[in-house]
Motif scaffolding. Structure first.
Motif, PDB file in Angstrom:
ATOM      1  N   GLU A 225      27.367 -84.675  45.536  1.00 26.48           N
ATOM      2  CA  GLU A 225      27.902 -85.883  46.155  1.00 26.48           C
ATOM      3  C   GLU A 225      28.963 -85.484  47.168  1.00 26.48           C
ATOM      4  OE1 GLU A 225      28.346 -89.570  43.922  1.00 26.48           O
ATOM      5  OE2 GLU A 225      30.475 -89.460  44.436  1.00 26.48           O
ATOM      6  N   LEU A 227      31.133 -81.752  48.599  1.00 34.22           N
ATOM      7  CA  LEU A 227      31.178 -80.289  48.490  1.00 34.22           C
ATOM      8  C   LEU A 227      32.122 -79.711  49.523  1.00 34.22           C
ATOM      9  CD1 LEU A 227      29.544 -78.979  51.091  1.00 34.22           C
ATOM     10  CD2 LEU A 227      27.532 -79.591  49.749  1.00 34.22           C
ATOM     11  N   ALA A 229      32.367 -75.826  51.552  1.00 33.23           N
ATOM     12  CA  ALA A 229      31.569 -74.617  51.723  1.00 33.23           C
ATOM     13  C   ALA A 229      32.260 -73.649  52.655  1.00 33.23           C
ATOM     14  CB  ALA A 229      30.197 -74.973  52.279  1.00 33.23           C
TER      15      ALA A 229
ATOM     16  N   GLU B 374      23.122 -78.988  56.065  1.00 33.55           N
ATOM     17  CA  GLU B 374      23.988 -79.491  57.127  1.00 33.55           C
ATOM     18  C   GLU B 374      25.377 -79.840  56.609  1.00 33.55           C
ATOM     19  OE1 GLU B 374      21.862 -82.328  59.573  1.00 33.55           O
ATOM     20  OE2 GLU B 374      20.356 -80.800  60.083  1.00 33.55           O
ATOM     21  N   ALA B 375      25.445 -80.243  55.356  1.00 33.04           N
ATOM     22  CA  ALA B 375      26.763 -80.509  54.770  1.00 33.04           C
ATOM     23  C   ALA B 375      27.564 -79.225  54.649  1.00 33.04           C
ATOM     24  CB  ALA B 375      26.596 -81.169  53.399  1.00 33.04           C
ATOM     25  N   CYS B 376      26.912 -78.137  54.262  1.00 28.92           N
ATOM     26  CA  CYS B 376      27.604 -76.849  54.162  1.00 28.92           C
ATOM     27  C   CYS B 376      28.132 -76.436  55.532  1.00 28.92           C
ATOM     28  CB  CYS B 376      26.663 -75.761  53.633  1.00 28.92           C
ATOM     29  SG  CYS B 376      26.263 -75.937  51.890  1.00 28.92           S
ATOM     30  N   MET B 377      27.297 -76.575  56.527  1.00 25.92           N
ATOM     31  CA  MET B 377      27.735 -76.211  57.872  1.00 25.92           C
ATOM     32  C   MET B 377      28.962 -77.017  58.268  1.00 25.92           C
ATOM     33  SD  MET B 377      24.139 -76.165  59.896  1.00 25.92           S
ATOM     34  CE  MET B 377      22.862 -74.937  59.625  1.00 25.92           C
ATOM     35  N   SER B 379      31.147 -78.604  56.376  1.00 25.27           N
ATOM     36  CA  SER B 379      32.327 -78.263  55.580  1.00 25.27           C
ATOM     37  C   SER B 379      32.941 -76.961  56.070  1.00 25.27           C
ATOM     38  CB  SER B 379      31.944 -78.140  54.109  1.00 25.27           C
ATOM     39  OG  SER B 379      33.011 -77.603  53.368  1.00 25.27           O
ATOM     40  N   SER B 380      32.094 -76.001  56.314  1.00 28.58           N
ATOM     41  CA  SER B 380      32.596 -74.697  56.734  1.00 28.58           C
ATOM     42  C   SER B 380      33.209 -74.780  58.124  1.00 28.58           C
ATOM     43  CB  SER B 380      31.453 -73.682  56.716  1.00 28.58           C
ATOM     44  OG  SER B 380      31.912 -72.417  57.078  1.00 28.58           O
ATOM     45  N   ASP B 381      32.558 -75.512  58.993  1.00 34.52           N
ATOM     46  CA  ASP B 381      33.079 -75.647  60.355  1.00 34.52           C
ATOM     47  C   ASP B 381      34.453 -76.317  60.358  1.00 34.52           C
ATOM     48  OD1 ASP B 381      30.753 -74.564  61.256  1.00 34.52           O
ATOM     49  OD2 ASP B 381      29.885 -76.424  62.023  1.00 34.52           O
ATOM     50  N   ARG B 383      36.403 -76.662  57.652  1.00 33.38           N
ATOM     51  CA  ARG B 383      37.215 -76.250  56.502  1.00 33.38           C
ATOM     52  C   ARG B 383      37.721 -77.468  55.739  1.00 33.38           C
ATOM     53  NH1 ARG B 383      39.883 -70.367  56.827  1.00 33.38           N
ATOM     54  NH2 ARG B 383      37.961 -69.365  57.408  1.00 33.38           N
ATOM     55  N   SER B 384      36.810 -78.346  55.445  1.00 30.03           N
ATOM     56  CA  SER B 384      37.189 -79.556  54.723  1.00 30.03           C
ATOM     57  C   SER B 384      36.106 -79.920  53.727  1.00 30.03           C
ATOM     58  CB  SER B 384      37.363 -80.718  55.704  1.00 30.03           C
ATOM     59  OG  SER B 384      36.102 -81.032  56.279  1.00 30.03           O
ATOM     60  N   TRP B 385      36.449 -80.773  52.805  1.00 32.93           N
ATOM     61  CA  TRP B 385      35.468 -81.328  51.901  1.00 32.93           C
ATOM     62  C   TRP B 385      34.620 -82.336  52.665  1.00 32.93           C
ATOM     63  CZ3 TRP B 385      35.230 -81.024  46.309  1.00 32.93           C
ATOM     64  CH2 TRP B 385      36.104 -80.073  45.781  1.00 32.93           C
ATOM     65  N   VAL B 386      33.353 -82.358  52.355  1.00 30.41           N
ATOM     66  CA  VAL B 386      32.509 -83.345  53.024  1.00 30.41           C
ATOM     67  C   VAL B 386      31.751 -84.141  51.972  1.00 30.41           C
ATOM     68  CG1 VAL B 386      32.195 -81.839  55.030  1.00 30.41           C
ATOM     69  CG2 VAL B 386      30.505 -81.826  53.175  1.00 30.41           C
ATOM     70  N   ARG B 387      31.315 -85.276  52.365  1.00 29.66           N
ATOM     71  CA  ARG B 387      30.556 -86.131  51.455  1.00 29.66           C
ATOM     72  C   ARG B 387      29.133 -86.229  51.978  1.00 29.66           C
ATOM     73  NH1 ARG B 387      31.698 -89.623  47.548  1.00 29.66           N
ATOM     74  NH2 ARG B 387      30.198 -91.297  47.165  1.00 29.66           N
TER      75      ARG B 387
ATOM     76  N   TRP D 385      42.273 -75.504  52.693  1.00 30.22           N
ATOM     77  CA  TRP D 385      42.425 -74.071  52.634  1.00 30.22           C
ATOM     78  C   TRP D 385      43.914 -73.753  52.642  1.00 30.22           C
ATOM     79  CZ3 TRP D 385      38.580 -70.079  53.488  1.00 30.22           C
ATOM     80  CH2 TRP D 385      37.271 -70.581  53.516  1.00 30.22           C
TER      81      TRP D 385
END
Lengths: 395, 395, 395, 395
Positions: A225, A227, A229, B374-377, B379-381, B383-387, D385
């Motif tokens: 829901e 995450l 990463a 795409e959520a991982c990308m 979030s990583s881009d 540096r935040s939590w994404v839903r 972070w």
């Protein structure tokens, strides 16, 4: 194949393939999967995006009707009574979408290598197309084909561990552990993967991240829901992703971590999933794929295995050999047959055949085994040491 | 199949089969082995000793030309241009000899399930017949088809452990660990085995003793010269053998022990071989069939695996996938294909199909995986939590 | 103990202890560690924060000079010639800081259970105090005491895997996998841990997170530079942390993930560390603590073990038994001794002693073993079956 | 130590030792076993058969009252109020008998290394002497001290596998896998073993054959009734035994095989026992000593482990740590303590101490761990972070 499925298939299905010419590795696995249960015939195909290679390589693959391109194939097959029942797609990732859409538009059920596409937008279009046309669409997330992964899902959904509160998934390979782009030798196999135009913006995520994710999704029956990463290269100077590390919360409220990397230099294929609830946990590791561990507080671990009688029906239906013999047994058996086939072919063609003594057991082995059998009987009957008669040790 | 062998086979070989009708387990493995590398077509067969069942069951197995008996088959096939290249025999043990002799007499190369016969006398006759007719004869001692067993043999013969002085082989199954003849349920599968007229005087020795023996013979390249054995039933009141324990001296001077049992109640399939010389040892266990341990005094153990680049050529040629993926991977892949095939067949026939959501991954999985990607990308881009966007959890 | 260390200790060191009365588990391990190499005598101690219990429980632990409180102990010992050489602290976490500071102020070297304190501020004060007084301060991060962890560190620092680019650490236990605070039975052992005033704000992090972190820090020789973490309870309604999931970048540039949880319901203790560089990887798992796997692309895995001759000197110096016998061997040996001791004590006191036949091997076993020895010789000499003389089966 | 035993011992027992001077390996294990549970004090001893070395080496071992010979020790101790409660014997094999007889004659309970003697005749005399004097006599067949071996015995005797019909035991080491007598280096440790006057006619049987035999005898509760054995050297030209292979029938009617070898070149210590009855089987392997597998036909394997609540009371009483921590944990803990002790000793003596940074964790680790803890909290609280403050990486 399990009787239930085998019985429900009946005659072999006719398949057309897209992709898989040359030495594409996963395509060979797709084709073997089709032969495995004697359930499919590959009757047509476009095995390369290069029309010239497509026909020649299709021939080389024993495909009855190889075509130079999709349009030609779909037009020609449309006129046949024995047109294919489905299309199987095994191209590099970037060609999945076009192949799927064309196949669906031509009225075929589709089974496609993963990922279905390189973006959500493309995938959404494909899914909508299949739905609107009433056609079946399967994506070969193959880890959900392991019997014990299916058993794990069944047990999780049946409450064997209670409400799930923690999930950990880990995927590791070493393919990108070294500076691969520097050396020419290994580049070929990786070229399309590392080209964002073909392999997608993050081939790491598309290639193995999706495997780890689908395994979690399948087993737990709940998706992320939220995450966080961390994605990127771990080797200095590298510009493409080799590692992703994720944590977050699933829709069912559980905490989850997921890591996927191709930078685990020299490591074996590692793919593990662990699911914990307030009654216990379930652990599956691909390196011991034929068992599943169920642990509960204060109790002995229960190690489920292929010899059990109480596996879920769909799990039993996924095992071709529920007896003691492990998987891999078939590959060894096939090694004997294929090597013998090579010798028969050589004999038929009058070619020399030097490898036979190693690659398939000749009758000397059978004779020596039987001598051994009779010597054991004699020794046991007489409670004495016996001497085997002399016999050449040919092999 | 390894390119070397695949290339050397060329067109598919035409095979006739003897035996394998009904639900004979090992026959299904023989047929799968023939399909594995797309190297054989089963074109003819006598799949039962009952002429009526032979034709019906041959049809059910998709065999083009099923025959009621051997004489009819050999006569009919002799008149064809596309007559078989070889015969594959997968009957119960007692019928091996007749099948082999008839096939050889008809001029066919033969591949036969083990043991070649139920006695040395019969086996000797078969071997002589093949030799006199200049035909190839292969016995499916399938454990010598494991890549790491072949690597082990290669290393032993190359002196990796020095002159061999000690060999230990162990085979254990649990099939006969309980008083099987009392219960009707399990008797069927065992009936011919436990009938001395069909399974041989000591089916224990013929069925698994020969496997253990051939494994030793193959790996070490040396057979027993003398031995002592204890053979018999271990369960009270039983009249057939379930266990043999053997020790002796090999022709090369090494001491050896070999045990084989079907009375290891509840045990997994255990098949281990260890070979020691004065430089070190080699250990292979079927339960971890894809690795081989080389141990040397005072040094780290070397654990050879399928991902190595320096395996012997004939070993590499035995592995269909030298990359990280373990064997068993193909079975999982086939599970996806066959289940999808069942659904396609159901759809074609207008039958309902309830099992699909479990047995093959539908496009929802693909979509969720791509959303995950795409959520991982994102979030990583950032540096935040994404839903993740909401998506149904259909499966 | 390794000769180097044993030799460098000479006479037994005199230790005073703080904490460890009652049934504190880790304190028993501290005391056993002191006895292990016969290198320490516990001569004094304050084993409880309750002055009355402190003296009685110190007596029960065979401590020569038990004291009611720290002030009394330090004052009394200051006047003795045979005052302690060091203080060992094994109280609950919240009392570490006061114990350390008091011991250092009294002029003693200190060895303290981890974490050193419940906050960085306290820890910094302790470290500064030790430094200003020129006293040694050791924290029992015990995983760095495993020989193969030491070997791993040595190899990483020596470049065995090349520059490190990826590190993965995982710690899992199941203690908090169930709703522990509801049941009275298990609460006692957890009470201080789950009380933030005693166990710290996040006992999960302080108790096991620090173990995972120190293992990474020790083996890699590099700490996190940046990180993201998800910390909290995984069970619904729970208010204390049971899980942390972390990823980030180390000072040396490597990516790293670290997870630690006590919510892995029913799981065994899992503590794994994997370190990858561009030459290869090193993998250590506590469940197979006596080996270390070194993997390299395209090569056999090297499995280092206690029987090797080329381990680093400090690793050999950490193994009390570099021969084949695994660790745990000593615990089994001690079981025999202690059970025999219980029987001797019972005999001396005229008490009955029913457990002996199970818990220590009486002379009947020795006799039967020798009969077996002589029977084997006789059988082998005569190459015949022999019959052992009748002997009672007492045990 | 388990509370039951610890409680039943009370004050430490006073022990005298015979043997163990110099660098005798197993004697160090005997002494550690005595310290393990803080249940014994070694107060006297004759640690060498050489009177001069006996006193000096006894002193070096911190033994309060070292003596030059047995007569002197027994005479002197007889006059003391605090005379020993028992004698522990850890000499080479040939001296066991004399040590036992003298100790029993002096009125002491005895615990003796195995084998009790080098012949049945001697052993019978010792047993009779103990019996006639009413003294306890224990032989350290230490494998019966493993908790899971005890659990296995308990379960076999309780009928968990039904009436036992098959037992297989295997012991393998590599010590004699190479031509050891040729090289001077390794001869020293083997000299007495390979001298028949000291090590017995077949040291292979006496040294490890008895271990394998006692393990079978203990677990099954039944000894061989008949057997056949092959005993001898496996290396060419060797004159002493390195291998024994045995099969036979137990008193309870079960078939059994037992092999023991020291010629498994480079192999790890292998000690396995498997017991099968008509309900199931039990499998214990020393390499995974902390678990026990219970297999039953058609059911999941049950893997018993130290974290279970329903182990037999005498098994729980044999485990010092029934929580997740594996055995070997204590050795690691002791490594920290002893290394810290060496540093304290060096500091007290003004000696330099270079090894500390590796061998014991200094406070920097504790500080970094706490920084990590607080960084995790901060990251999780802020879902962001975080950057750790700079800190030296001292170790």
């Amino acid at each position: 194949v399990p009787d239930a499925i085998r019985g429900s298939i009946g005659r072999r299905l006719r398949a057309a393939v897209i992709g898989g010419g040359g030495d594409a590795q996963i395509a060979a696995t797709h084709r073997l999967a089709m032969r495995f249960d004697d359930a499919f015939d590959i009757v047509a195909g476009v095995v390369s995006s290069d029309p010239k290679r497509a026909v020649a390589e299709g021939d080389a693959l024993n495909i009855a009707r190889p075509y130079p391109d999709l349009a030609t194939m779909f037009a020609a097959e449309a006129r046949r009574e024995d047109r294919p029942d489905l299309v199987a797609i095994m191209t590099p990732n970037h060609a999945h979408a076009a192949g799927c859409l064309a196949s669906l538009d031509a009225g075929y059920h589709v089974i496609c290598d993963k990922p279905l596409a390189n973006s959500v937008a493309e995938a959404t279009e494909i899914v909508a197309r299949a739905k609107s046309r009433g056609l079946l669409l399967c994506v070969t997330h193959n880890y959900s084909g392991y019997p014990m992964v299916r058993q794990m899902r069944k047990m999780v959904l049946n409450g064997a561990v209670g409400p799930v509160h923690l999930v950990q998934v880990r995927y590791a390979q070493g393919n990108l552990g070294t500076p691969v782009m520097d050396g020419a030798a290994r580049v070929a196999a990786l070229r399309w993967r590392l080209d964002p135009a073909m392999g997608g913006r993050s081939n790491l995520l598309l290639d193995v991240g999706t495997h780890a994710h689908q395994l979690l999704d399948f087993v737990v029956g709940s998706d992320f829901e939220t995450l966080a990463a961390d994605l990127g290269p771990s080797l200095p100077g590298r510009t493409f992703d080799d590692t992703v590390m994720v944590f977050g919360q699933l829709e069912n409220g559980a905490r989850a971590s997921l890591t996927a990397t191709k930078a685990a230099t020299g490591a074996p294929q590692i793919l593990d999933i662990e699911v914990y609830g307030d009654k216990g946990g379930l652990i599956w590791r691909q390196q011991d794929a034929q068992s599943l561990t169920h642990c509960r507080p204060g109790a002995a671990d229960s190690r489920l295995h292929r010899g059990m009688e109480k596996l879920a029906p769909e799990v039993l239906a996924s095992m071709r050999n529920p007896r003691p013999h492990p998987e891999g047994f078939r590959e060894a058996f096939a090694n004997i047959y294929s090597a013998f086939g090579a010798s028969v072919s050589a004999r038929l063609a009058g070619r020399p055949d030097d490898t036979a003594p190693l690659l398939w057991p000749g009758p000397d082995y059978a004779l020596r085994s039987l001598e051994f059998v009779e010597a054991c009987m004699k020794s046991s009957d007489t409670r004495s040491w016996v001497r085997l008669r002399e016999f050449g040790n040919g092999g």
